[in-house]
Write a protein that holds these residues in place. Sequence first.
Motif, PDB file in Angstrom:
ATOM      1  N   ASP A 191      -1.102   0.989   1.871  1.00 15.02           N
ATOM      2  CA  ASP A 191      -0.428   1.765   0.835  1.00 15.02           C
ATOM      3  C   ASP A 191      -0.069   3.104   1.447  1.00 15.02           C
ATOM      4  O   ASP A 191      -0.843   3.654   2.226  1.00 15.02           O
ATOM      5  CB  ASP A 191      -1.344   1.985  -0.371  1.00 15.02           C
ATOM      6  CG  ASP A 191      -1.471   0.747  -1.236  1.00 15.02           C
ATOM      7  OD1 ASP A 191      -0.523  -0.052  -1.265  1.00 15.02           O
ATOM      8  OD2 ASP A 191      -2.533   0.567  -1.857  1.00 15.02           O
TER       9      ASP A 191
ATOM     10  N   PRO B 245       3.043  -3.589   0.433  1.00 19.43           N
ATOM     11  CA  PRO B 245       2.492  -2.820  -0.692  1.00 19.43           C
ATOM     12  C   PRO B 245       3.568  -2.151  -1.534  1.00 19.43           C
ATOM     13  O   PRO B 245       4.700  -1.956  -1.096  1.00 19.43           O
ATOM     14  CB  PRO B 245       1.601  -1.775   0.005  1.00 19.43           C
ATOM     15  CG  PRO B 245       2.139  -1.660   1.382  1.00 19.43           C
ATOM     16  CD  PRO B 245       2.716  -2.995   1.735  1.00 19.43           C
ATOM     17  N   ASP B 246       3.178  -1.798  -2.757  1.00 23.62           N
ATOM     18  CA  ASP B 246       4.123  -1.228  -3.721  1.00 23.62           C
ATOM     19  C   ASP B 246       4.691   0.119  -3.303  1.00 23.62           C
ATOM     20  O   ASP B 246       5.708   0.559  -3.831  1.00 23.62           O
ATOM     21  CB  ASP B 246       3.491  -1.115  -5.109  1.00 23.62           C
ATOM     22  CG  ASP B 246       3.381  -2.465  -5.797  1.00 23.62           C
ATOM     23  OD1 ASP B 246       4.055  -3.418  -5.350  1.00 23.62           O
ATOM     24  OD2 ASP B 246       2.628  -2.572  -6.770  1.00 23.62           O
TER      25      ASP B 246
ATOM     26  N   SER C  72       6.884  -5.911  -2.275  1.00 22.33           N
ATOM     27  CA  SER C  72       6.634  -4.706  -3.067  1.00 22.33           C
ATOM     28  C   SER C  72       7.462  -4.681  -4.351  1.00 22.33           C
ATOM     29  O   SER C  72       8.640  -5.026  -4.352  1.00 22.33           O
ATOM     30  CB  SER C  72       6.984  -3.474  -2.214  1.00 22.33           C
ATOM     31  OG  SER C  72       7.143  -2.334  -3.005  1.00 22.33           O
TER      32      SER C  72
END
Length: 179
Positions: free
Chosen positions: A47, A69-70, A92
Amino acid sequence: DGVTSIGDGAFCTCESLTSIVIPGGVTSIENMAFSGCKSLKSLVIPDGVTSIGSGAFNGCESLKSLVIPDSVTSIGDYAFSGCRSLKSLVISNSVTHIAVGAFLSCTSLSSVVIPDGVTSIGEYAFRHCSSLSSLVIPDSVTSIECYAFSGCESLSSIVIPDSVTSIGYHAFASCNLPN
């Protein structure tokens, strides 16, 4: 303060590299950073990474799974093309565009969920993903570019949402879709 960026071609063609843990402070993985690392099996993108450059993991043919990841908002052209062992993929929720050739020739990829928020799927994005049998396209998508899913010969059904206003030529060519 530590490493914040992995530069262009930093580990390009490190053919014996089998695993890497990218430090938590890294925010960008630049163009071709790990391109041609054909033995790379394990990868954790932390992240905090916001961008993955063009061809960053191109040809990482031993990589089996991937979670983007977002925090990632941008994935460059051909970023994961040729990752032929990649079987599972989580993209993501912050990505709005699947780039040109991003997952081209990921021949082991069997299913992918394109997250809500993606508005366009670029040219060749999933071309020759010959094991892809399951595909969900969210209502946010408005365009599917040429050859985006061509050669996805295991794809036997697909629902194209009403939001899609443009489908490029050969977007689903050579798919096993019923008439």
